[in-house]
Structures are given as structure tokens and as C-alpha cells.
Design an enzyme around this catalytic site. Sequence first.
Site, short mmCIF file in Angstrom:
data_model
loop_
_atom_site.label_atom_id
_atom_site.label_comp_id
_atom_site.label_asym_id
_atom_site.label_seq_id
_atom_site.Cartn_x
_atom_site.Cartn_y
_atom_site.Cartn_z
N TYR A 246 0.81 -1.22 0.00
CA TYR A 246 0.00 0.00 0.00
C TYR A 246 0.85 1.27 0.00
CZ TYR A 246 -4.46 -2.32 0.98
OH TYR A 246 -5.60 -3.07 0.88
N SER A 277 -1.52 -6.03 -7.36
CA SER A 277 -1.63 -4.96 -6.36
C SER A 277 -2.30 -5.49 -5.10
CB SER A 277 -2.45 -3.79 -6.90
OG SER A 277 -3.84 -4.09 -6.85
N ASP A 278 -1.97 -4.86 -3.97
CA ASP A 278 -2.83 -5.05 -2.81
C ASP A 278 -4.17 -4.41 -3.14
OD1 ASP A 278 -3.73 -5.75 -0.29
OD2 ASP A 278 -1.93 -5.07 0.73
N TRP A 279 -5.18 -4.73 -2.38
CA TRP A 279 -6.54 -4.32 -2.74
C TRP A 279 -6.72 -2.81 -2.60
CZ3 TRP A 279 -5.53 -8.78 -3.99
CH2 TRP A 279 -6.46 -9.70 -4.48
#
Length: 747
Positions: A246, A277-279
Site C-alpha cells: 500500500y 496490487s494489494d486491494w
Amino acid sequence: MKNKYIILSIALVTVLTVSCKNGFQNTDKKPITETVHQVKEFDPSKYEEKINSLISQMTLDEKIGMLHGNSMFANGGVERLGIPELKMADGPLGVREEISRDSWAAAGWTNDFATYYPASGALAATWNTDMAYTFGNSVGQELRARGKDMLLSPAINIVRTPLGGRTYEYMTEDPFLNKKIAVPLVIGLQDNDVMACVKHFAANNQETNRDIYDVQMDERTLREIYLPGFKAAVTEANAYAIMGAYNKFRGEYLCENDYMLNKILRDEWGFKGVVVSDWAAVHSTVKTLKNGLDIEMGTPTTKFNEFLLADKLIAAVKKGEISEDEINKHVKRILRVLFQVKAMGSQDRVKGSIATEAHYQDAYKIATENIVLLKNDKNVLPLQLNGIKSIAVIGNNATKKNALGGFGAGVKTKREITPLEGLQNRLPSAIKINYAEGYLERYEEKKSGKLGDITLSGPVTIDQLDPAKLQEAIETAKKSDIAIVFAGSNRDYETEASDRRNLKLPFGQEELINKVREANPNTIVVMIAGAPFDIEAIKNKTSTLVWSWFNGSEGGNALADVLLGKVNPSGKLPWTMPKNIMDSPAHATNSFPGDKTVTYSEGILVGYRWFDTKKIEPLYPFGYGLSYTTFAFENAKSDKKEYATDETISVSVELKNTGKVDGKEVVQLYSSKSDSKITRAAQELKGFEKVLVKAGNSQTITIQVPVKELAYYNVDAKKWTVELGNYTLRLGSSSRDIKKEIQISIK
């Protein structure tokens, strides 16, 4: 070197030779703990002709559909060409229950129960690479049984602060131990035709303001502390996927960070897989793709065409801001990993199995090896049941279940044996168990649960004991022969999305323990938690102290077996437990949690490196853990006194079990260079071996350390450099219990 990596477990860089005495025979003449795992070849060129053919038939919309989420846990596929969605699942504790396609609500399936495995911090506490492979392989089978392609795990970020909300999920404060657990886990997982998605790349070491903070650290710290686990996962385990973090690193978000994703990950390390990607961690369109991300996942909206790599990317291509060749490059990467895990066509793919008795036993084996005996001054453990008619079991944690809970991903499981149930399963029926809850798990306020609402506040606990519950506990302790208090934490308190406020035990537990001990001097304290707490006062007043974890489906049975002596505890702490939070480096340097910028002022002195270098006494040191037996280290020596930089140091020590019961010990090897011309930690872990030694027997353990493991990152030369001169190699059972020292020279 594509498929030449061999793991020799228990420790990846060690070779174990066995010298048997007193009749303990190894009849096949092979090292008794050696396990060989072949890393799967990952050669993207193998499928290039098929991939090029597929891409030539795809429309721009179809290509871009593969670069972003098309549901909560899958990207877009191209059905007409036989390209499936890449299906993902969370998995730090096992395969997460099925989630609805377009919301975080549970899908409501009745066949998505899974095995709950010990958390990664617990796995690291085994100091056993064979258990790491078992963990990965078992979870991988469950992932395939659920029809998934990618596990969003393991999380291998360094434990920089004891307050980190995900300390239970991360592994350790040490980069060497980190990589030695991570590599066999990834190999075991990917042996099942699935992808490990190693996260969170990188320098993602706190939950507070994780969406916005910018990490600043020097290059040597980055290379020596925060990258080794990721590098090993790529270069030694052939990890198929990496998840971007993030936060920002040196001013750029990590999901669009050219230095990290392109220059280091792909150009230096040769990574050939996909970056996910992270969420909701993507912040741009063209820049994100050009700087190395392949798949955007998660968004505050469920309109998947609104992803930054969806309609906006189509528009960018049409405007000429990014070429279709660039789009093709990322689509190729996705197709390569789909081919690699046999998701394309009718390849013979692992079918898997889930929530089986064999997998529950995998979880049990890991749990039995991670429980840490912190104190046993009066040898109360293992429990001697002669004359015992009743045992008081006190504390909410005796019945608390942790498979689900908190903000992060849990597991929907049919089996989670609590400590109380474990004792009920294992104690003779003639012994009465008297249970009292003791303390209530209560909060003044709850987290909002809103994605992105990441603060230091965390859950605010009510720490006053309920008078009736306290009195019940006291009376229960008084009328029982022995009392066991189950205290510590849980996954509602230790959780993703917030860091803890302090090290204080929540819910008034310290007072409860004091009152129970006053009522019954024969009191054992068992802590169940994933991260350090301030338990100094409890340690000082309690003769018997055990540390367990969020320990999986069979955790209660494993714990009972340790308390009763069926299993001799062999867990070692994977991080330092401080006496005071201000003793920890990130706090001593006033560099946690920071504001919009977090400067890692402690540099390479993370964890025990700081405590040992600054000569600060911890409550319990890194690598610490007692046994029901005792061990002696004798005849320590190296095969030579001088080594060239391209050689391997071979250190041997005779490990003797001087007690009356069989037991496992972890021989830990630390290196030190007192006359270094550069700044160094007082010592660094460079090898370890966990071995079972029968009572009264000896084994000669040989740990091999490549000289290159002694290198530091030379910032000026931009390469790893072995400093010539004299080194001290220290052998011990923890970072603060050094038994033998050996002097060598690098010429």
C-alpha cells in the site's frame, strides 16, 4: 540455474551429519532429517508460441480485462479463447471462505470449509524448514481443491515494531530466518500447480496510515534487512507472483515504483511472474503499468470497469499515452503463469483435497513444534498427574476461537480445538476440570471496518474485571489442585488495519493472573498471542510460563500434549520480546508511527541486532525457548581456520542431550566482526539446525555457511562485499545464550 535449486531441510544452508552414541543407530547411513525438494522449472519461453497466438486473437478490451479485477478475487478471462479467470484466495491461516463476486459478503457455500493452520509467526517459531514445506504443501492442496490458482500469501514483511497489527501474520524480525522459512513454504505451495503471491513488496511494516505513508531508508538497510526474504522467494523458490504494498517508498507508491518493481525485482532478480496490487493500492493508470504492475485488484467501488487499469486504460491506449505492445507485455506475463500452473487447456493438474484428517495432522505437527516454554523454574511441567484430582482452567482464551476474527482474512473451519477442549480430550476422565471465564473480552469502541480507515487507534479495550467473573475464578482456583490461566490476545485485538496502542495485556488479565496465583500457588500461565506483550511482572511472579499462538485447527490438542509431556516443547521465539516498548529500535529512535513520512532511523539494527548492539536487556531474546530436557554443546570447531570469499565454512558441534527425555534443540549460528571498518550489528544469524536427540545421546551437527552469507551491501560499489579479516562464529540456543565461539579468517 532455473530448476537447480535444492532445499536441504531442516535448514536450507545446512548439512546435517550424525554421529550416534549409546546405541542410537542411523542404519541407512544418511542424515536422519534430510528432505530434498526440487524447485519446479519456470521457463516462460516454453509457452511463447501459444501465448503469441492467443494474444494475436484478442481484442484490446479482452486484453485489458485481464489486467484488473473482474470480481472480488479474480481478474477477467477470455472464455472464447479458453483463457480462464485467474482465481485468487486469501490464505494466511488457510484458504479463506468463498466471497461473493461483487461484494465482501460471504458467498454462503456449504462446501468451502478448510483447515485452519497456525499463523505465520507460529510457523516461524518452529525454526523448522521442513514444517514450512509441510505448511505450504498442505495449504496448496486445499487451494487446488477449491479450484483456485493463486494464494495471496505468504506475508514475509519484517517485524519492525512489536505493536504491528500483522505481527502474528508476518514471520520474524530477522531476514535470514525469514527467507529460510519462506522459501520451502513457497516451494511446497507451488508443488500443487498453484501460485504463491509473496507479499507485501516491500518496506510495509506498519498498519498505521499504511495507505499514505512514505518510507525512507538507506540502501544498505533495504538490501540487508527488508529484501532478502523476497529475493530468496524469487531466486531460490521461483515464486510465480508478488503483491505490491500500500505505502510509498522514497516518494513513489509501491504498486507503481519503478525502482522496486522493474529495476530490482525484474532486472536484478530476474522475476518472470506477475505483480498483483494489494486491494485498492493502485493510484495511476499509465505509470502503474509502465513501472511494473500487472494486475490491479480491489477497489472501493464494485463497478469493475472503474478500476484504474480498466476503462481509463482503454482510453489511455486510444489517446496514444501507452502502446498496445505495453499492454501485450503484461498480458503475456499473466498467460505465462496460467500455463505454468496448468490452468490452460486440459493439462494434468493437481486436484487437491481439503479439510482432511491428514491436513489437520499437518496443522497439529506444526503446532507441536512452535509452542515456546518460557519459564519452568519449579519443573511443574510436564504435569505430573499422580494425586491430581482437579485442574482449574481459567481465562476467556481457554475457549476463544481465532480462525475467524479481526479485519484480516480468516478461515471457515469445522475444527478448531480450543485449549479447554484439548485438555478435555487428553486428561484422564478421573481428573475434574473446573472452568471459569475469568475475564470478559470487551471493547469501548469497534473499528469501522472501512477499507482505508487505517489508524493507530485500534480496538479500545475495557480493562476492568467483572467482579462476579473474578470471584468465580478465585473460587475455582481455590478448590482445584492446579490452576492454568489462559491469557494473552486474540485476532479481534491483534488485527490487520490497526496497530496496537501499547504492550499492555488487555481485559484486566494481569490482575486476574495475580488473584488466581494468590488463590492457588500451583498456577501455570499460558499466553496465547501472535506478538509480544508486557509480561515482565507476570514472569517475575510466576514459576511456569508458556507461550502459544493462534495455532490452528489442532492447537488445543497440541498445547495439551505439550503441557502433559507427550510432546517436549521445542519452539523458539522468532522475535525479541522487550521489557519496555521504548527499548525497541523503531520506538527508541522515535520513528514509529511517523506521519506522512516514516524514516527507518535504526537502519540495519532491527530486532535483536539493536538489543545486542546497544546492550539492552530484553525480557526474552530472539531465538529463546526452553525444553523439558537439557543440552550441552561440546567440541565446536570449523573445518578450517582460513577461507577464501568463494568457499563455504563448515562448523560442527556435538550436541548432547544431558536430560532424561528425548528432545529437539535448535542450534543457532551467529556471526560477528568486532574490528569491522563498517557499521555492523553485534551479531547476525547465519545458520541454524533443529534436531531431535534421544535422552543421553549425542549428535554431531554440521552447519555449512557460504562465506558470501557474511557479505554486507556496499552502497558505493552497488554490490555485496565480503569484508576480509577475522570473524567470530557463535553457537548457542538463543541470541543471548551463546555456548561456544570459533575464530576464523576470510582472506
